[in-house]
Design an enzyme around this catalytic site. Structure first.
Site, PDB file in Angstrom:
ATOM      1  N   GLU A   1     -18.013   7.044  -2.871  1.00 47.15           N
ATOM      2  CA  GLU A   1     -16.764   7.795  -2.809  1.00 47.15           C
ATOM      3  C   GLU A   1     -16.760   8.898  -3.867  1.00 47.15           C
ATOM      4  O   GLU A   1     -16.362  10.028  -3.595  1.00 47.15           O
ATOM      5  CB  GLU A   1     -15.586   6.853  -3.028  1.00 47.15           C
ATOM      6  CG  GLU A   1     -14.232   7.505  -2.851  1.00 47.15           C
ATOM      7  CD  GLU A   1     -13.108   6.489  -2.867  1.00 47.15           C
ATOM      8  OE1 GLU A   1     -12.336   6.422  -1.894  1.00 47.15           O
ATOM      9  OE2 GLU A   1     -12.997   5.748  -3.875  1.00 47.15           O
TER      10      GLU A   1
ATOM     11  N   GLU B   1      -2.913   9.192  -1.446  1.00 42.87           N
ATOM     12  CA  GLU B   1      -1.897   8.160  -1.521  1.00 42.87           C
ATOM     13  C   GLU B   1      -1.116   8.237  -2.834  1.00 42.87           C
ATOM     14  O   GLU B   1      -0.869   7.237  -3.506  1.00 42.87           O
ATOM     15  CB  GLU B   1      -2.538   6.784  -1.270  1.00 42.87           C
ATOM     16  CG  GLU B   1      -2.932   6.675   0.191  1.00 42.87           C
ATOM     17  CD  GLU B   1      -4.162   5.837   0.469  1.00 42.87           C
ATOM     18  OE1 GLU B   1      -4.867   5.459  -0.482  1.00 42.87           O
ATOM     19  OE2 GLU B   1      -4.420   5.575   1.652  1.00 42.87           O
TER      20      GLU B   1
ATOM     21  N   ASP C   1       0.191  11.872  -0.086  1.00 42.21           N
ATOM     22  CA  ASP C   1      -0.859  12.812   0.290  1.00 42.21           C
ATOM     23  C   ASP C   1      -2.135  12.078   0.676  1.00 42.21           C
ATOM     24  O   ASP C   1      -2.157  10.855   0.828  1.00 42.21           O
ATOM     25  CB  ASP C   1      -1.107  13.803  -0.845  1.00 42.21           C
ATOM     26  CG  ASP C   1      -1.631  13.149  -2.125  1.00 42.21           C
ATOM     27  OD1 ASP C   1      -1.888  11.937  -2.130  1.00 42.21           O
ATOM     28  OD2 ASP C   1      -1.790  13.866  -3.125  1.00 42.21           O
TER      29      ASP C   1
ATOM     30  N   TRP D   1       0.855  -1.187   0.000  1.00 44.86           N
ATOM     31  CA  TRP D   1       0.000   0.000   0.000  1.00 44.86           C
ATOM     32  C   TRP D   1       0.882   1.225   0.000  1.00 44.86           C
ATOM     33  O   TRP D   1       2.083   1.161   0.279  1.00 44.86           O
ATOM     34  CB  TRP D   1      -0.948  -0.002   1.217  1.00 44.86           C
ATOM     35  CG  TRP D   1      -2.116   0.926   1.036  1.00 44.86           C
ATOM     36  CD1 TRP D   1      -2.281   2.158   1.576  1.00 44.86           C
ATOM     37  CD2 TRP D   1      -3.268   0.691   0.229  1.00 44.86           C
ATOM     38  NE1 TRP D   1      -3.470   2.709   1.156  1.00 44.86           N
ATOM     39  CE2 TRP D   1      -4.090   1.834   0.334  1.00 44.86           C
ATOM     40  CE3 TRP D   1      -3.678  -0.372  -0.584  1.00 44.86           C
ATOM     41  CZ2 TRP D   1      -5.308   1.930  -0.346  1.00 44.86           C
ATOM     42  CZ3 TRP D   1      -4.883  -0.266  -1.242  1.00 44.86           C
ATOM     43  CH2 TRP D   1      -5.680   0.873  -1.120  1.00 44.86           C
TER      44      TRP D   1
END
Length: 370
Positions: A325, A169, A166, A116
């Site tokens: 989202e 990501e 940030d 990740w």
């Protein structure tokens, strides 16, 4: 929009609070999205802090407290890692990015075992800010989180100048203005909330002042905040520095300039994009960012604009009153949409952060969550 029918705002707000509290784990962690493949099983400090702030404002006191307890438990569990990071920074031998604290933990509070974009500092400032705001809002004793706050302050003071990923990501090579704002808000909250003292308090205030100077000297262009230090474009997350974080006072010309730049550059028919070069799921409009803009609009005196932002965000709810989202009415680059669907499935719905920001803005505008 995703919903073809008129939105019953009161019912949507009640449902939003219920969605968040019902999906919260017994240990206090908030899953980012219960079914989305890439988010399932993880809790982000940043997302979770804003989720907790939203339900706290909407009256779900125990839910928010449980989340901050989870944050505190996780940080204390990883105390030795934080001490190692701080010692490395003080000795001039900072640890590499892959040994810094991650942006997200498993629901159980453990490190994840998949790749990740993990090194992000924003969530550690955001949880401090949200915890203190929650305690002050409801007359609670924030001292229950004191040790975790001390560890967090040490971590942030030692590392705030480092480039990292940030909110989205992305771009780990830069120092991001929204990240700096989150850190500044957290350090200010720890100080004003009485969670730190002595040398730790002095160091936190010095770092907070240095961040403020950096924001104003290197983090602006043409009268508005910018995406990262040395850039000149805006990002939808920058609204948060005005409200709810309060890092840039609403009466400051920089606040009005930033709101105006986001409205011009990123808002289309009322919905806010992340940034102009966004290609994630084609680069759609985000309800949560539209709510952040609404909070900044309200803070700077444009309550009509804030009301329009609330109405747009509410209009993205599905027939089952779930907020996504992002939506794809005005994609910045539609050619990337299918690539992400093939990789991760359809857009995360519900996204708890979207529901929380709707609650936060609605409460700010005087709506009662029944």
């Amino acid at each position: 929009m995703t919903s073809p029918v008129h939105t019953d705002l009161g019912a949507l707000l009640a449902h939003s609070r219920s969605v968040i509290t019902s999906l919260q784990e017994p240990n206090g962690a908030y899953p980012a999205s219960p079914d989305f493949s890439a988010y399932r099983g993880y809790c982000w400090f940043r997302d979770g802090a804003f989720i907790a702030d939203g339900v706290s404002a909407a009256g779900a006191v125990e839910s928010a407290t449980a989340f901050f307890d989870w944050c505190s438990d996780v940080l204390i569990r990883h105390e030795s890692t934080i001490e190692e990071i701080v010692a490395g920074a003080r000795s001039g031998r900072p640890l590499p990015d892959d040994r810094m604290l991650p942006a997200r933990f498993t629901i159980a509070g453990d490190l994840g075992d998949d790749d990740w974009w993990d090194f992000q500092l924003d969530g550690y400032g955001t949880w401090l800010w949200a915890a203190v705001a929650h305690a002050q809002r409801h007359g609670l004793d924030a001292q229950r989180w004191r040790r975790a706050a001390e560890l967090t302050v040490d971590y942030l003071v030692s590392s705030w100048q480092r480039p990292c990923f940030d909110w989205w990501e992305e771009h780990s090579e830069h120092v991001h203005v929204s990240t700096l704002g989150c850190i500044a808000a957290g350090l200010s909250a720890a100080a004003s909330g009485g969670l730190i003292e002595g040398e730790r308090l002095r160091s936190a205030l010095e770092a907070r002042d240095a961040i403020d100077r950096m924001l104003r000297h290197d983090g602006t262009a043409d009268g508005h905040l910018v995406k990262w230090i040395g850039d000149d474009v805006v990002d939808g997350s920058l609204s948060s520095l005005i409200a709810p974080l309060g890092v840039i006072p609403a009466a400051d010309p920089l606040a009005a300039g930033t709101v105006g730049a986001i409205e011009r550059e990123l808002s289309v028919d009322g919905g806010v994009h992340r940034f102009r070069a966004d290609t994630f799921f084609g680069g759609g409009q985000w309800p949560l960012l539209t709510c952040f803009l609404g909070l900044a609009q309200a803070a700077t005196g444009d309550r009509d604009g804030a009301r329009r932002s609330l109405e747009w965000a509410a209009s993205t709810a599905t027939a089952a009153r779930m907020l996504p989202e992002q939506v794809d009415d005005h994609l910045l680059d539609p050619s990337f949409r299918q690539e992400w669907i093939d990789r991760w499935g359809t857009v995360a719905t519900p996204l708890l952060w979207s529901h929380a920001m709707l609650l936060r803005l609605a409460v700010e505008l005087g709506e009662v969550v029944a």
